[in-house]
Design an enzyme around this catalytic site. Sequence first.
Site, mmCIF file in Angstrom:
data_model
loop_
_atom_site.group_PDB
_atom_site.id
_atom_site.type_symbol
_atom_site.label_atom_id
_atom_site.label_comp_id
_atom_site.label_asym_id
_atom_site.label_seq_id
_atom_site.Cartn_x
_atom_site.Cartn_y
_atom_site.Cartn_z
ATOM 1 N N LYS A 37 -4.156 -3.326 -2.513
ATOM 2 C CA LYS A 37 -4.094 -4.519 -1.648
ATOM 3 C C LYS A 37 -3.350 -4.189 -0.354
ATOM 4 O O LYS A 37 -2.643 -3.172 -0.279
ATOM 5 C CB LYS A 37 -3.370 -5.637 -2.400
ATOM 6 C CG LYS A 37 -1.916 -5.285 -2.740
ATOM 7 C CD LYS A 37 -1.282 -6.282 -3.692
ATOM 8 C CE LYS A 37 0.152 -5.890 -3.999
ATOM 9 N NZ LYS A 37 0.742 -6.744 -5.061
ATOM 10 N N ARG A 135 5.083 -17.645 -10.870
ATOM 11 C CA ARG A 135 4.386 -17.415 -9.602
ATOM 12 C C ARG A 135 2.938 -17.812 -9.841
ATOM 13 O O ARG A 135 2.635 -18.991 -9.892
ATOM 14 C CB ARG A 135 4.564 -15.947 -9.161
ATOM 15 C CG ARG A 135 4.057 -15.691 -7.748
ATOM 16 C CD ARG A 135 4.320 -14.272 -7.251
ATOM 17 N NE ARG A 135 3.502 -13.263 -7.947
ATOM 18 C CZ ARG A 135 3.408 -11.991 -7.573
ATOM 19 N NH1 ARG A 135 4.102 -11.541 -6.534
ATOM 20 N NH2 ARG A 135 2.650 -11.144 -8.243
ATOM 21 N N HIS A 167 2.437 -10.876 -15.049
ATOM 22 C CA HIS A 167 3.188 -10.041 -14.107
ATOM 23 C C HIS A 167 4.684 -10.212 -14.353
ATOM 24 O O HIS A 167 5.148 -11.312 -14.659
ATOM 25 C CB HIS A 167 2.839 -10.468 -12.673
ATOM 26 C CG HIS A 167 3.285 -9.512 -11.610
ATOM 27 N ND1 HIS A 167 2.877 -8.196 -11.568
ATOM 28 C CD2 HIS A 167 4.086 -9.677 -10.532
ATOM 29 C CE1 HIS A 167 3.422 -7.604 -10.495
ATOM 30 N NE2 HIS A 167 4.159 -8.482 -9.865
ATOM 31 N N ARG A 223 -1.043 -1.770 -13.846
ATOM 32 C CA ARG A 223 -1.399 -1.989 -12.439
ATOM 33 C C ARG A 223 -0.329 -1.331 -11.575
ATOM 34 O O ARG A 223 0.733 -1.896 -11.343
ATOM 35 C CB ARG A 223 -1.470 -3.494 -12.121
ATOM 36 C CG ARG A 223 -2.466 -4.271 -12.978
ATOM 37 C CD ARG A 223 -2.530 -5.738 -12.539
ATOM 38 N NE ARG A 223 -1.212 -6.348 -12.484
ATOM 39 C CZ ARG A 223 -0.598 -6.942 -13.503
ATOM 40 N NH1 ARG A 223 -1.192 -7.017 -14.681
ATOM 41 N NH2 ARG A 223 0.603 -7.456 -13.343
ATOM 42 N N TYR A 269 18.668 -3.495 24.155
ATOM 43 C CA TYR A 269 18.950 -4.924 24.310
ATOM 44 C C TYR A 269 20.325 -5.301 23.766
ATOM 45 O O TYR A 269 20.688 -4.895 22.657
ATOM 46 C CB TYR A 269 17.902 -5.752 23.573
ATOM 47 C CG TYR A 269 16.559 -5.767 24.250
ATOM 48 C CD1 TYR A 269 16.411 -6.287 25.540
ATOM 49 C CD2 TYR A 269 15.437 -5.277 23.602
ATOM 50 C CE1 TYR A 269 15.166 -6.303 26.153
ATOM 51 C CE2 TYR A 269 14.188 -5.306 24.212
ATOM 52 C CZ TYR A 269 14.063 -5.821 25.493
ATOM 53 O OH TYR A 269 12.845 -5.834 26.096
ATOM 54 N N CYS A 320 13.399 -2.031 19.564
ATOM 55 C CA CYS A 320 12.612 -2.888 20.461
ATOM 56 C C CYS A 320 11.190 -3.015 19.918
ATOM 57 O O CYS A 320 10.869 -2.458 18.881
ATOM 58 C CB CYS A 320 12.592 -2.285 21.864
ATOM 59 S SG CYS A 320 14.231 -1.915 22.525
ATOM 60 N N ASP A 322 8.341 -1.820 21.086
ATOM 61 C CA ASP A 322 7.486 -0.635 21.208
ATOM 62 C C ASP A 322 8.247 0.672 21.125
ATOM 63 O O ASP A 322 7.650 1.736 21.210
ATOM 64 C CB ASP A 322 6.779 -0.648 22.571
ATOM 65 C CG ASP A 322 6.221 -2.007 22.893
ATOM 66 O OD1 ASP A 322 5.418 -2.502 22.085
ATOM 67 O OD2 ASP A 322 6.602 -2.581 23.933
#
Length: 392
Positions: A37, A135, A167, A223, A269, A320, A322
Amino acid sequence: MPTELPAVALVDLDAVAHNVGVVRSRVAPAAVMAVVKADAYGHGLVPVARAALAGGASWLGVAHVHEALALRDAGIDADVLAWILTPGTDLLPAVEAGVDLSVAATWSLEAVVAAARAGGRRARVHLEVDTGMSRGGSSPSEWPALLDAVAKHVDAGDVEVRGTWAHFASADVPADPSVPAQLEAFEAALATAHEHGVDPGLRHHANSAAAFFVPQARYDLVRAGLAVYGLSPAPDLASGAELGLVPAMTLAARLAHVRRVPAGAGVSYGLTYTVPADTTLGLVPLGYGDGVPRHASWDGERSGEVLVAGARRRIAGRVCMDQVVVDLGDEAALPGDPAVVFGPGGDGEATADDWAQAAGTISWEVVTRIGARVPRRHTGTAGVPQPPEVPA
Ligand SMILES: *Cc1c(COP(=O)(O)O)cnc(C)c1O
């Protein structure tokens, strides 16, 4: 790493196949479902699925129906289970493609049955029961009614029950009392299925942690997600290396800029990092827009670390969008030098686990969140279709 890319996630398919083999030998005679997944935890859905099958997985597991259909579109015809159904999803393509669907309530059973009738073929279902995590899954109070509805549709030829599953909440802490309690609830749910005339099919309850540490939970199938990617599901109990696993992903980049700054300069920053002495700063072109966790910024004591010129370098200040700046001290680095954010660890680089610790999260999140902007390059040959040999 390839020189034409600023940054890349290298994914070793041979490691994926190896890791599946490790899980398989650990859990045999139980079989292995490789969980792919979320784009195979960020590693690339289709190549990883092929490598996992080559490594001995007999099932693939995904959350969503569209993920299962992407596997089918790629020509992968192995057994695949999708476990999150939501109202409104067209299930007919999944039924027609022979995708196994998880059912946890009568509404989803009826939706699957409608698709089966529309497609003129039996749908394959796995019944999910809640054994204590609260869940997904059918509540114990609703389980008998769900089973009666299932039995009716099995008799009518609408569905085939191929599995029954649950699970764990805390399999990474095998001594937690919830672990045996969930197994006891699972046994009770299986017994109830038999009483209601439903053959539960393949029984599966274990994730990676349970596959390694809770032998009674292996049943017919495990799993395995994280372990397939070479990371330990319980780093406090055993490292990936101790389990025989090899991390599949290396996140690497090339320095985009290198400069000297004087003692006292503030960096990034908020200027939260002040260089203690004259130093060289390197710019790594990866940031939170690529999935590098901002929580791994320098916090006054520690940060995530990037391997540059043979040593791990702290992040100078904040991550940051990027880019991150790393403190290289007096190292004579040059633009274009390789910078490894995380990898298997063999060359001294940090691991995804190290980054998880620096960011206060788990390694699942570190690898899975590596963003779509970072190209994946797959290495190794496991599961890769080979060109026919050319006669000499
Ligand atoms: C993600 C997931 C798994 C795999 O868990 P790991 O801890 O990564 O092995 C197994 N089963 C279900 C239902 C999941 O959602």
